[in-house]
Design an enzyme around this catalytic site. Sequence first.
Site, PDB file in Angstrom:
ATOM      1  N   ALA A  32       0.868  -1.199   0.000  1.00  0.00           N
ATOM      2  CA  ALA A  32       0.000   0.000   0.000  1.00  0.00           C
ATOM      3  C   ALA A  32       0.900   1.242   0.000  1.00  0.00           C
ATOM      4  CB  ALA A  32      -0.970  -0.011   1.179  1.00  0.00           C
ATOM      5  N   HIS A  37       6.899   6.071   1.507  1.00  0.00           N
ATOM      6  CA  HIS A  37       7.759   4.937   1.141  1.00  0.00           C
ATOM      7  C   HIS A  37       8.717   5.345   0.020  1.00  0.00           C
ATOM      8  CE1 HIS A  37       4.102   2.612   2.594  1.00  0.00           C
ATOM      9  NE2 HIS A  37       5.059   2.087   3.318  1.00  0.00           N
ATOM     10  N   GLN A  61       2.625  -9.221  13.560  1.00  0.00           N
ATOM     11  CA  GLN A  61       2.633  -7.917  14.236  1.00  0.00           C
ATOM     12  C   GLN A  61       1.238  -7.302  14.329  1.00  0.00           C
ATOM     13  OE1 GLN A  61       5.352  -6.106  11.156  1.00  0.00           O
ATOM     14  NE2 GLN A  61       4.195  -4.281  11.606  1.00  0.00           N
ATOM     15  N   GLU A 148      10.443   8.089  10.247  1.00  0.00           N
ATOM     16  CA  GLU A 148      10.313   8.558  11.639  1.00  0.00           C
ATOM     17  C   GLU A 148       8.859   8.551  12.095  1.00  0.00           C
ATOM     18  OE1 GLU A 148      12.213  12.353  11.943  1.00  0.00           O
ATOM     19  OE2 GLU A 148      14.215  11.454  12.025  1.00  0.00           O
ATOM     20  N   ASP A 150       6.921   6.115  12.414  1.00  0.00           N
ATOM     21  CA  ASP A 150       6.841   5.042  13.415  1.00  0.00           C
ATOM     22  C   ASP A 150       8.055   5.196  14.338  1.00  0.00           C
ATOM     23  OD1 ASP A 150       4.491   3.445  12.486  1.00  0.00           O
ATOM     24  OD2 ASP A 150       5.677   3.417  10.654  1.00  0.00           O
ATOM     25  N   GLN A 153       9.005   2.314  16.687  1.00  0.00           N
ATOM     26  CA  GLN A 153       9.548   1.211  15.886  1.00  0.00           C
ATOM     27  C   GLN A 153      11.013   1.479  15.537  1.00  0.00           C
ATOM     28  OE1 GLN A 153       7.505  -0.938  12.526  1.00  0.00           O
ATOM     29  NE2 GLN A 153       8.527   0.573  11.274  1.00  0.00           N
ATOM     30  N   SER A 186      -0.508   4.189   5.087  1.00  0.00           N
ATOM     31  CA  SER A 186      -1.348   3.309   4.268  1.00  0.00           C
ATOM     32  C   SER A 186      -2.768   3.295   4.819  1.00  0.00           C
ATOM     33  CB  SER A 186      -0.776   1.897   4.274  1.00  0.00           C
ATOM     34  OG  SER A 186       0.577   1.959   3.876  1.00  0.00           O
ATOM     35  N   ARG A 187      -2.925   3.531   6.119  1.00  0.00           N
ATOM     36  CA  ARG A 187      -4.259   3.518   6.724  1.00  0.00           C
ATOM     37  C   ARG A 187      -5.100   4.708   6.276  1.00  0.00           C
ATOM     38  NH1 ARG A 187      -1.373   0.930  10.799  1.00  0.00           N
ATOM     39  NH2 ARG A 187      -2.282  -1.075  11.336  1.00  0.00           N
TER      40      ARG A 187
HETATM   41  O1  PAF Z   1       6.594  -0.142   9.268  1.00  0.00           O
HETATM   42  C1  PAF Z   1       6.150  -1.158   8.671  1.00  0.00           C
HETATM   43  O2  PAF Z   1       5.533  -1.065   7.593  1.00  0.00           O
HETATM   44  C2  PAF Z   1       6.353  -2.544   9.272  1.00  0.00           C
HETATM   45  O3  PAF Z   1       6.316  -2.494  10.657  1.00  0.00           O
HETATM   46  C3  PAF Z   1       7.654  -3.223   8.776  1.00  0.00           C
HETATM   47  C4  PAF Z   1       8.886  -2.446   9.219  1.00  0.00           C
HETATM   48  C5  PAF Z   1       7.631  -3.359   7.270  1.00  0.00           C
HETATM   49  C6  PAF Z   1       7.761  -4.639   9.384  1.00  0.00           C
HETATM   50  O4  PAF Z   1       6.689  -5.439   9.005  1.00  0.00           O
END
Ligand code: PAF
Length: 281
Positions: A32, A37, A61, A148, A150, A153, A186-187
């Site tokens: 998506a 990206h 996840q 950044e 996320d 993450q 993407s959401r």
């Molecule tokens: O940020 C994301 O899209 C996901 O958490 C990732 C890093 C692709 C891992 O599935």
Amino acid sequence: MIRAEDVASLRKMTLGWRKAGQGIGFVPTMGALHDGHLSLIAAAKRDCDRVIVSIFVNPMQFNNPEDLAKYPRTEGRDSDLLRKAGVDLLFLPTPAVVYPAGFSSVVSVTGLSAELEGAHRPGHFDGMATVVSKLFLMTGADRAYFGEKDWQQLQIVRRMVTDLNIPIQIVGCPTFRDPDGLAMSSRNLRLSPADRQRAPVLPAAMARAAAAIAAGASVHEVLDKAQAEVLAGGFDSIDYIALHGAEDLRAMSTLDRPARLLAAVWIAGIRLIDNIAVDPA
Ligand code: PAF
């Protein structure tokens, strides 16, 4: 652009690149794809001779099966975008490639995973860290690019590669925003036109709150005000709008070190997250 669906074909390509002395950049995604990206891919292309992008909607996840089922899947369009962006290899593993029968390992980064998203989405970061470590080992990339947006993450992935001695450099890239300030995600594709129009209330309230905290206002009062603004602006509920240490991710009540204002909020059944820097003067 080469497509690889299993680890052997992926490694065949990367081995050839390695032998030719080429550096490999990697952008992990769940598809998506949007301009956020593409900005990670552009950064990877600037730094590296070869760029791999993975698309894998990682079941491990998703703590909520409905969220997994509804996650947008736009593979044909994604593949065209990646080809146009000059990506060398698209890695599209199936769940059976990533999690073969008998799979029983978990990568868990304690501490940094506990609060914020970790508290609201139990198991999410274990699933993320497990798949990201596997993707790093499968691709053998030299550098990996993360947004950044996320923030938590990104900090967890940095900690993980240090702790596990994974030889990869993690590059964090600024959040990409639509012109009205909404962080790309993407959401966002699931928002109705009316909700999409309301959504920039979140980054606007966050920007005001960050400026007020940086100017010395009471953190507690500013956060209360930001929450009220977001609810008044059409959001249904708030998981958190909170100030945490930028690197240690511990909750803060005074601005005594570089911080991040982080939010997770719900609008019409869709959960949006965002964060911005708050630096002491
Ligand atoms: O940020 C994301 O899209 C996901 O958490 C990732 C890093 C692709 C891992 O599935």
